[in-house]
Design a protein around this motif. Structure first.
Motif, short mmCIF file in Angstrom:
data_model
loop_
_atom_site.label_atom_id
_atom_site.label_comp_id
_atom_site.label_asym_id
_atom_site.label_seq_id
_atom_site.Cartn_x
_atom_site.Cartn_y
_atom_site.Cartn_z
N GLN A 27 0.64 -1.26 0.02
CA GLN A 27 0.01 -0.04 0.08
C GLN A 27 0.91 1.19 -0.21
O GLN A 27 1.64 1.31 0.94
CB GLN A 27 -0.86 -0.02 1.19
N VAL A 28 0.85 2.05 -1.14
CA VAL A 28 1.82 3.10 -1.10
C VAL A 28 1.13 4.44 -1.44
O VAL A 28 0.02 4.56 -1.74
CB VAL A 28 2.68 2.99 -2.52
N VAL A 29 1.92 5.52 -1.31
CA VAL A 29 1.42 6.77 -1.61
C VAL A 29 1.96 7.50 -2.67
O VAL A 29 3.25 7.61 -2.71
CB VAL A 29 1.49 7.83 -0.09
N ALA A 30 1.17 8.02 -3.57
CA ALA A 30 1.84 8.32 -4.78
C ALA A 30 2.76 9.58 -4.41
O ALA A 30 2.49 10.36 -3.58
CB ALA A 30 0.73 8.83 -5.58
N THR A 31 3.82 9.67 -5.16
CA THR A 31 4.81 10.50 -4.71
C THR A 31 4.53 11.96 -5.60
O THR A 31 5.40 12.89 -5.31
CB THR A 31 6.51 10.09 -5.11
N SER A 32 3.81 11.88 -6.58
CA SER A 32 3.45 12.97 -7.27
C SER A 32 2.09 12.89 -7.77
O SER A 32 1.64 11.86 -8.07
CB SER A 32 4.41 13.53 -8.25
N GLU A 33 1.39 14.08 -8.38
CA GLU A 33 0.06 13.89 -8.89
C GLU A 33 0.27 13.84 -10.60
O GLU A 33 -0.79 13.74 -11.35
CB GLU A 33 -0.52 15.06 -8.71
N GLY A 34 1.73 13.67 -11.20
CA GLY A 34 1.88 13.39 -12.42
C GLY A 34 3.12 12.70 -12.78
O GLY A 34 3.83 12.50 -11.53
N CYS A 35 3.61 12.32 -13.93
CA CYS A 35 4.68 11.64 -14.17
C CYS A 35 5.75 12.32 -13.64
O CYS A 35 6.27 14.00 -14.11
CB CYS A 35 4.84 11.43 -15.67
N GLN A 36 6.65 12.29 -12.64
CA GLN A 36 7.79 13.05 -11.74
C GLN A 36 8.87 13.67 -12.86
O GLN A 36 9.00 14.72 -12.83
CB GLN A 36 8.46 12.23 -10.70
N GLU A 37 9.14 12.74 -13.91
CA GLU A 37 10.26 13.07 -14.76
C GLU A 37 9.68 13.85 -15.74
O GLU A 37 10.20 15.09 -16.32
CB GLU A 37 10.90 11.70 -15.14
N CYS A 38 8.49 13.64 -16.25
CA CYS A 38 7.79 14.52 -17.36
C CYS A 38 7.59 16.08 -16.65
O CYS A 38 7.86 16.99 -17.47
CB CYS A 38 6.34 14.06 -17.77
N LEU A 39 7.06 16.02 -15.48
CA LEU A 39 6.90 17.18 -14.98
C LEU A 39 8.27 18.22 -14.76
O LEU A 39 8.19 19.40 -15.12
CB LEU A 39 6.43 17.19 -13.52
N ALA A 40 9.33 17.18 -14.45
CA ALA A 40 10.63 17.87 -14.31
C ALA A 40 11.31 18.41 -15.77
O ALA A 40 11.77 19.58 -15.97
CB ALA A 40 11.62 17.21 -13.65
N LEU A 41 10.68 17.90 -16.90
CA LEU A 41 11.40 18.18 -17.89
C LEU A 41 10.24 18.94 -19.01
O LEU A 41 10.43 19.35 -20.07
CB LEU A 41 11.48 16.92 -18.86
N GLY A 42 9.09 19.24 -18.38
CA GLY A 42 8.18 19.98 -19.17
C GLY A 42 7.47 19.17 -20.16
O GLY A 42 6.96 19.91 -21.31
N GLN A 43 7.40 18.03 -20.08
CA GLN A 43 6.83 17.13 -21.25
C GLN A 43 5.38 16.45 -20.60
O GLN A 43 5.05 16.58 -19.59
CB GLN A 43 7.75 15.76 -21.23
N ARG A 44 4.61 16.09 -21.74
CA ARG A 44 3.26 15.65 -21.40
C ARG A 44 3.34 13.86 -21.51
O ARG A 44 4.42 13.53 -22.19
CB ARG A 44 2.28 16.06 -22.30
N TRP A 45 2.45 13.44 -20.72
CA TRP A 45 2.25 12.04 -20.79
C TRP A 45 1.09 11.53 -21.42
O TRP A 45 0.14 12.32 -21.56
CB TRP A 45 2.56 11.20 -19.69
N VAL A 46 0.71 10.07 -21.63
CA VAL A 46 -0.48 9.82 -22.18
C VAL A 46 -1.29 9.11 -21.05
O VAL A 46 -2.41 9.66 -20.61
CB VAL A 46 -0.26 8.47 -23.25
N HIS A 47 -0.51 8.03 -20.30
CA HIS A 47 -1.25 7.47 -19.00
C HIS A 47 -0.21 7.45 -17.90
O HIS A 47 1.05 7.35 -18.18
CB HIS A 47 -1.87 6.25 -19.16
N LEU A 48 -0.72 7.46 -16.60
CA LEU A 48 0.39 7.33 -15.60
C LEU A 48 0.05 5.98 -14.86
O LEU A 48 -1.00 5.33 -14.77
CB LEU A 48 -0.21 8.36 -14.60
N ARG A 49 1.48 5.37 -14.49
CA ARG A 49 1.35 4.22 -13.61
C ARG A 49 2.16 4.64 -12.14
O ARG A 49 3.13 5.49 -12.14
CB ARG A 49 2.37 3.26 -14.51
N GLU A 50 1.76 3.93 -11.46
CA GLU A 50 2.38 4.17 -10.06
C GLU A 50 2.79 2.67 -9.37
O GLU A 50 2.47 1.50 -9.64
CB GLU A 50 1.15 4.24 -8.92
N CYS A 51 4.36 2.87 -9.07
CA CYS A 51 5.07 1.82 -8.48
C CYS A 51 4.37 1.43 -7.26
O CYS A 51 4.11 1.94 -6.34
CB CYS A 51 6.31 2.05 -8.34
N LEU A 52 4.07 -0.01 -7.33
CA LEU A 52 3.47 -0.65 -6.03
C LEU A 52 4.21 -1.05 -5.22
O LEU A 52 3.95 -1.81 -4.38
CB LEU A 52 2.37 -1.61 -6.51
#
Length: 90
Positions: free
Chosen positions: A16-41
């Motif tokens: 049971q994990v808590v998401a570390t961000s509300e979007g893709c961490q790397e894409c947010l840092a790079l200013g990129q967009r994503w299609v879908h998100l996955r959360e490491c369990l």
């Protein structure tokens, strides 16, 4: 007679994990967009799917060895085991 269905051997590693961000961490840092998100369990890292430019969820798996990522999309409750290459219904 139905064939036996193999079950992912890594289900026991799902936490049971808590998401570390509300979007893709790397894409947010790079200013990129994503299609879908996955959360490491294993740790809660949020990365983008393989249909996204960065494929950051898979890169996270390769860097850490964490085996299972779940969909972080609203209304979806499945996960993917990178090691067994199979979908896990949650």
């Amino acid at each position: 007679m139905e064939a036996a269905v193999a079950q992912c051997s890594h289900v026991a590693q799902i936490r049971q994990v808590v998401a570390t961000s509300e979007g893709c961490q790397e894409c947010l840092a790079l200013g990129q967009r994503w299609v879908h998100l996955r959360e490491c369990l294993s740790c809660g890292h949020v990365g983008c799917c393989d249909s996204s430019r960065g494929r950051h969820a898979t890169k996270h798996h390769r860097a850490t060895g964490h085996p299972v990522a779940g969909s972080a999309e609203p209304g979806e409750s499945w996960a993917w085991c990178y090691l067994d290459e199979e979908v896990i219904d949650q």
